[in-house]
Scaffold this motif. Sequence first.
Motif, PDB file in Angstrom:
ATOM      1  N   TYR A 199       0.828  -1.206   0.000  1.00 16.00           N
ATOM      2  CA  TYR A 199       0.000   0.000   0.000  1.00 16.00           C
ATOM      3  C   TYR A 199       0.867   1.262   0.000  1.00 16.00           C
ATOM      4  O   TYR A 199       0.637   2.187  -0.791  1.00 16.00           O
ATOM      5  N   THR A 200       1.866   1.303   0.877  1.00 15.33           N
ATOM      6  CA  THR A 200       2.747   2.472   0.952  1.00 15.33           C
ATOM      7  C   THR A 200       3.544   2.629  -0.333  1.00 15.33           C
ATOM      8  O   THR A 200       3.728   3.745  -0.840  1.00 15.33           O
ATOM      9  N   ARG A 201       4.013   1.521  -0.876  1.00 16.21           N
ATOM     10  CA  ARG A 201       4.722   1.577  -2.163  1.00 16.21           C
ATOM     11  C   ARG A 201       3.853   2.240  -3.228  1.00 16.21           C
ATOM     12  O   ARG A 201       4.330   3.102  -3.981  1.00 16.21           O
ATOM     13  N   ASP A 202       2.598   1.862  -3.281  1.00 17.03           N
ATOM     14  CA  ASP A 202       1.698   2.416  -4.301  1.00 17.03           C
ATOM     15  C   ASP A 202       1.436   3.901  -4.058  1.00 17.03           C
ATOM     16  O   ASP A 202       1.309   4.679  -5.012  1.00 17.03           O
ATOM     17  N   LEU A 203       1.351   4.317  -2.789  1.00 19.21           N
ATOM     18  CA  LEU A 203       1.196   5.736  -2.485  1.00 19.21           C
ATOM     19  C   LEU A 203       2.391   6.538  -3.010  1.00 19.21           C
ATOM     20  O   LEU A 203       2.224   7.586  -3.648  1.00 19.21           O
ATOM     21  N   VAL A 204       3.587   6.036  -2.723  1.00 16.95           N
ATOM     22  CA  VAL A 204       4.811   6.736  -3.138  1.00 16.95           C
ATOM     23  C   VAL A 204       4.903   6.793  -4.657  1.00 16.95           C
ATOM     24  O   VAL A 204       5.281   7.815  -5.231  1.00 16.95           O
ATOM     25  N   ARG A 205       4.553   5.706  -5.306  1.00 18.05           N
ATOM     26  CA  ARG A 205       4.509   5.702  -6.777  1.00 18.05           C
ATOM     27  C   ARG A 205       3.542   6.790  -7.277  1.00 18.05           C
ATOM     28  O   ARG A 205       3.810   7.477  -8.266  1.00 18.05           O
ATOM     29  N   GLY A 206       2.427   6.956  -6.552  1.00 21.91           N
ATOM     30  CA  GLY A 206       1.432   7.948  -6.936  1.00 21.91           C
ATOM     31  C   GLY A 206       1.918   9.380  -6.806  1.00 21.91           C
ATOM     32  O   GLY A 206       1.336  10.289  -7.413  1.00 21.91           O
ATOM     33  N   TYR A 207       2.966   9.598  -6.005  1.00 23.85           N
ATOM     34  CA  TYR A 207       3.542  10.936  -5.892  1.00 23.85           C
ATOM     35  C   TYR A 207       4.424  11.286  -7.094  1.00 23.85           C
ATOM     36  O   TYR A 207       4.904  12.405  -7.203  1.00 23.85           O
ATOM     37  N   GLY A 208       4.662  10.291  -7.948  1.00 18.92           N
ATOM     38  CA  GLY A 208       5.538  10.517  -9.091  1.00 18.92           C
ATOM     39  C   GLY A 208       6.982  10.139  -8.839  1.00 18.92           C
ATOM     40  O   GLY A 208       7.877  10.533  -9.595  1.00 18.92           O
TER      41      GLY A 208
END
Length: 334
Positions: free
Chosen positions: A115-124
């Motif tokens: 989940y956290t990985r996907d959040l960070v990916r979402g920041y660009g």
Amino acid sequence: MKVLLYSEGKKLFSKSGVGRALKHQMIALEKVGVAYTTDEEDNYDLAHINTIGPGGEKVLKKSRKSGLPVIYHTHTTFEDFRNSFMFSNSLAPLIKRRIKRLYSSADFLISPSEYTRDLVRGYGVNLPIKVISNGVDNEKFTRNAFLAESFRKQYGIEGPLVISVGLPFSRKGVVDFCDIAADKPDIRFFWFGAKITSLLPAKIKKLLNHPPKNVIFPGFVPQETIMGAYSACDAFFFPSYEENEGIVVLEALSMEAPILIRDIPVYRGWMRSEENCLKGRDNRELSFLLDRLVADKKLAGKLTSTGKETALERDLSIIGQKLKNTYLEVLEKR
């Protein structure tokens, strides 16, 4: 290979999840024979940074200037910064920009959950990211009947006991915890965690000073007390709205405490309702499930047995090997 494990504000963060994560990293590396230092002035081959403050940025710049690889651990996200300290919501957009800049400046990232990985990916942020749990020390966090009895005796508890652990933030669900407790006067509720009242919003300070009659906030207590509470409780109730993994959930699993959590994305895939926990979507459902968990000992036994297996899959010896492999991979690419 010698690794710098860096975290700033150790006095403050020692009482938080980031502080626990750092301690877990130290134990994990000791288990697999990896040399480390927590002194940024020491010599090291690779920097593993856990915080996003000025100290973390200084270590990042110094390491890059010296040609040393940097791994950033993505403990901090925009989502979990909100609804915590005073002014956290106003600062959150600034924190998000800082997170993106610092994380993007590393060589490699570690996230505690998918989940956290996907959040960070979402920041660009487009760096390589490996998911490695914060882990749990199963050797230490083992159900203890003596500590359970001592805890109940210390607080004069004879009936059902429900506990939670964490900083008393709105994001952690402390208001919900108290609202649900107020409807269950025959159950004792304990919320353990440093109060840090100077940094908390007025609403939370008022709640800590005037909780429902059956709710106790002991503050930051010795680990033996926490272990006694885990061992003695009829339910570990963690109604948090946002987590990057939840170290206290891992501890509760390891201590074989029956777990009730809010159904949020971070738990998907590894915390399975009716198998190793119960999950509720809102306070009404959480309240119903809490009554069910406290009353049904057969269900509680099933959840704790499967939960211990989940904890063993995240033992610090396994985490240590994953960290070691990641360090070697990053060093080989330099």
